[in-house]
Design a protein around this motif. Structure first.
Motif, PDB file in Angstrom:
ATOM      1  N   TYR A   1      11.868  10.527 -13.385  1.00 26.24           N
ATOM      2  CA  TYR A   1      12.789  11.658 -13.373  1.00 26.24           C
ATOM      3  C   TYR A   1      14.197  11.219 -13.013  1.00 26.24           C
ATOM      4  N   GLU A   2      14.328  10.025 -12.456  1.00 25.73           N
ATOM      5  CA  GLU A   2      15.628   9.418 -12.208  1.00 25.73           C
ATOM      6  C   GLU A   2      15.585   8.026 -12.819  1.00 25.73           C
ATOM      7  N   ALA A   3      16.717   7.595 -13.374  1.00 28.97           N
ATOM      8  CA  ALA A   3      16.768   6.286 -14.022  1.00 28.97           C
ATOM      9  C   ALA A   3      16.403   5.185 -13.034  1.00 28.97           C
ATOM     10  N   SER A   4      15.512   4.311 -13.450  1.00 30.70           N
ATOM     11  CA  SER A   4      15.092   3.196 -12.612  1.00 30.70           C
ATOM     12  C   SER A   4      14.677   2.041 -13.517  1.00 30.70           C
ATOM     13  N   THR A   5      15.663   1.357 -14.060  1.00 28.72           N
ATOM     14  CA  THR A   5      15.400   0.280 -15.005  1.00 28.72           C
ATOM     15  C   THR A   5      14.555  -0.817 -14.372  1.00 28.72           C
ATOM     16  N   ARG A   6      14.884  -1.211 -13.152  1.00 31.37           N
ATOM     17  CA  ARG A   6      14.145  -2.288 -12.491  1.00 31.37           C
ATOM     18  C   ARG A   6      12.679  -1.919 -12.302  1.00 31.37           C
ATOM     19  N   THR A   7      12.401  -0.699 -11.848  1.00 29.09           N
ATOM     20  CA  THR A   7      11.022  -0.268 -11.645  1.00 29.09           C
ATOM     21  C   THR A   7      10.292  -0.159 -12.974  1.00 29.09           C
ATOM     22  N   ALA A   8      10.926   0.439 -13.960  1.00 26.83           N
ATOM     23  CA  ALA A   8      10.289   0.585 -15.273  1.00 26.83           C
ATOM     24  C   ALA A   8       9.954  -0.783 -15.859  1.00 26.83           C
ATOM     25  N   CYS A   9      10.877  -1.729 -15.756  1.00 17.66           N
ATOM     26  CA  CYS A   9      10.632  -3.073 -16.292  1.00 17.66           C
ATOM     27  C   CYS A   9       9.528  -3.794 -15.529  1.00 17.66           C
ATOM     28  N   SER A  10       9.465  -3.614 -14.215  1.00 15.05           N
ATOM     29  CA  SER A  10       8.404  -4.279 -13.456  1.00 15.05           C
ATOM     30  C   SER A  10       7.041  -3.685 -13.798  1.00 15.05           C
ATOM     31  N   PHE A  11       6.961  -2.374 -14.013  1.00 12.18           N
ATOM     32  CA  PHE A  11       5.705  -1.754 -14.442  1.00 12.18           C
ATOM     33  C   PHE A  11       5.286  -2.306 -15.802  1.00 12.18           C
ATOM     34  N   GLN A  12       6.252  -2.382 -16.729  1.00 11.67           N
ATOM     35  CA  GLN A  12       5.966  -2.863 -18.073  1.00 11.67           C
ATOM     36  C   GLN A  12       5.475  -4.311 -18.024  1.00 11.67           C
ATOM     37  N   ALA A  13       6.112  -5.155 -17.242  1.00  9.52           N
ATOM     38  CA  ALA A  13       5.699  -6.555 -17.129  1.00  9.52           C
ATOM     39  C   ALA A  13       4.303  -6.669 -16.522  1.00  9.52           C
ATOM     40  N   ALA A  14       4.019  -5.876 -15.497  1.00  9.82           N
ATOM     41  CA  ALA A  14       2.706  -5.927 -14.849  1.00  9.82           C
ATOM     42  C   ALA A  14       1.596  -5.496 -15.798  1.00  9.82           C
ATOM     43  N   VAL A  15       1.819  -4.440 -16.540  1.00  8.98           N
ATOM     44  CA  VAL A  15       0.808  -3.959 -17.486  1.00  8.98           C
ATOM     45  C   VAL A  15       0.576  -5.007 -18.571  1.00  8.98           C
ATOM     46  N   ALA A  16       1.642  -5.620 -19.062  1.00  7.07           N
ATOM     47  CA  ALA A  16       1.503  -6.657 -20.088  1.00  7.07           C
ATOM     48  C   ALA A  16       0.721  -7.850 -19.552  1.00  7.07           C
ATOM     49  N   ARG A  17       0.985  -8.247 -18.324  1.00  7.86           N
ATOM     50  CA  ARG A  17       0.250  -9.366 -17.715  1.00  7.86           C
ATOM     51  C   ARG A  17      -1.240  -9.084 -17.616  1.00  7.86           C
ATOM     52  N   LEU A  18      -1.587  -7.815 -17.493  1.00  3.74           N
ATOM     53  CA  LEU A  18      -2.993  -7.433 -17.338  1.00  3.74           C
ATOM     54  C   LEU A  18      -3.612  -7.014 -18.668  1.00  3.74           C
ATOM     55  N   GLY A  19      -2.919  -7.282 -19.766  1.00  2.00           N
ATOM     56  CA  GLY A  19      -3.495  -7.062 -21.083  1.00  2.00           C
ATOM     57  C   GLY A  19      -3.361  -5.651 -21.624  1.00  2.00           C
ATOM     58  N   GLY A  20      -2.621  -4.786 -20.948  1.00  2.00           N
ATOM     59  CA  GLY A  20      -2.485  -3.404 -21.383  1.00  2.00           C
ATOM     60  C   GLY A  20      -1.223  -3.156 -22.194  1.00  2.00           C
ATOM     61  N   ARG A  21      -1.070  -1.916 -22.602  1.00  2.00           N
ATOM     62  CA  ARG A  21       0.124  -1.481 -23.327  1.00  2.00           C
ATOM     63  C   ARG A  21       0.882  -0.498 -22.453  1.00  2.00           C
ATOM     64  N   TYR A  22       2.162  -0.331 -22.760  1.00  2.00           N
ATOM     65  CA  TYR A  22       3.051   0.472 -21.938  1.00  2.00           C
ATOM     66  C   TYR A  22       3.814   1.453 -22.816  1.00  2.00           C
ATOM     67  N   VAL A  23       3.868   2.702 -22.386  1.00  2.00           N
ATOM     68  CA  VAL A  23       4.654   3.725 -23.081  1.00  2.00           C
ATOM     69  C   VAL A  23       5.504   4.407 -22.038  1.00  2.00           C
ATOM     70  N   HIS A  24       6.808   4.497 -22.314  1.00  2.00           N
ATOM     71  CA  HIS A  24       7.704   5.193 -21.387  1.00  2.00           C
ATOM     72  C   HIS A  24       8.241   6.441 -22.079  1.00  2.00           C
ATOM     73  N   TYR A  25       8.127   7.560 -21.394  1.00  2.00           N
ATOM     74  CA  TYR A  25       8.674   8.806 -21.904  1.00  2.00           C
ATOM     75  C   TYR A  25       9.963   9.085 -21.172  1.00  2.00           C
ATOM     76  N   ALA A  26      11.038   9.224 -21.909  1.00  2.00           N
ATOM     77  CA  ALA A  26      12.350   9.462 -21.286  1.00  2.00           C
ATOM     78  C   ALA A  26      12.786  10.891 -21.476  1.00  2.00           C
TER      79      ALA A  26
ATOM     80  N   THR B   1      -3.593   2.026 -21.982  1.00  2.00           N
ATOM     81  CA  THR B   1      -2.162   2.260 -22.075  1.00  2.00           C
ATOM     82  C   THR B   1      -1.687   2.980 -20.823  1.00  2.00           C
ATOM     83  N   LEU B   2      -0.605   2.475 -20.227  1.00  2.00           N
ATOM     84  CA  LEU B   2       0.021   3.129 -19.080  1.00  2.00           C
ATOM     85  C   LEU B   2       1.227   3.909 -19.596  1.00  2.00           C
ATOM     86  N   ALA B   3       1.276   5.185 -19.307  1.00  2.00           N
ATOM     87  CA  ALA B   3       2.424   6.010 -19.676  1.00  2.00           C
ATOM     88  C   ALA B   3       3.147   6.417 -18.401  1.00  2.00           C
ATOM     89  N   THR B   4       4.469   6.291 -18.408  1.00  2.00           N
ATOM     90  CA  THR B   4       5.249   6.657 -17.227  1.00  2.00           C
ATOM     91  C   THR B   4       6.373   7.602 -17.605  1.00  2.00           C
TER      92      THR B   4
END
Length: 111
Positions: A86-111, A80-83
């Protein structure tokens, strides 16, 4: 696509919140200890020429996997990747989530 990079381990890249595999840190630098102290990887001088070649080769392998198979592989299965941004970055957060999913992992974002 070429072989997978070394498997995950326990060397922490301080300041990034990421964990580097000991064998990967060894493959990228002459002195892995420089990645374990704050602020972590901050300079290309911490990476050897062969380490840069490894990074480029791995990124090309991953690009090929996406283009030819429509995705990555399972190198992050069971992880699981947790991110925290500290500043809103929807594009970066979504690209991280997509990359982790492509590699078979899970994603958790703490806001």
């Amino acid at each position: 696509a070429g072989p997978h990079p070394p498997t995950m381990g326990s060397t922490t890249a301080a300041g990034t919140g990421s964990t580097l595999p000991p064998s990967l840190a060894d493959a990228l630098t002459d002195d892995p200890r420089t990645w374990s102290s704050a602020p972590g990887l901050v300079s290309v001088t911490q990476v050897t020429p062969s380490g840069l070649e490894l990074l480029f080769r791995t990124s090309q392998d991953m690009r090929t996997a996406v283009r030819t198979r429509g995705g990555g592989d399972d190198r992050l299965a069971g992880r699981t990747l947790a991110t925290v941004f500290y500043e809103a970055s929807t594009r970066t957060a979504c690209s991280f989530q997509a990359a982790v999913a492509r590699l078979g992992g899970r994603y958790v974002h703490y806001a």
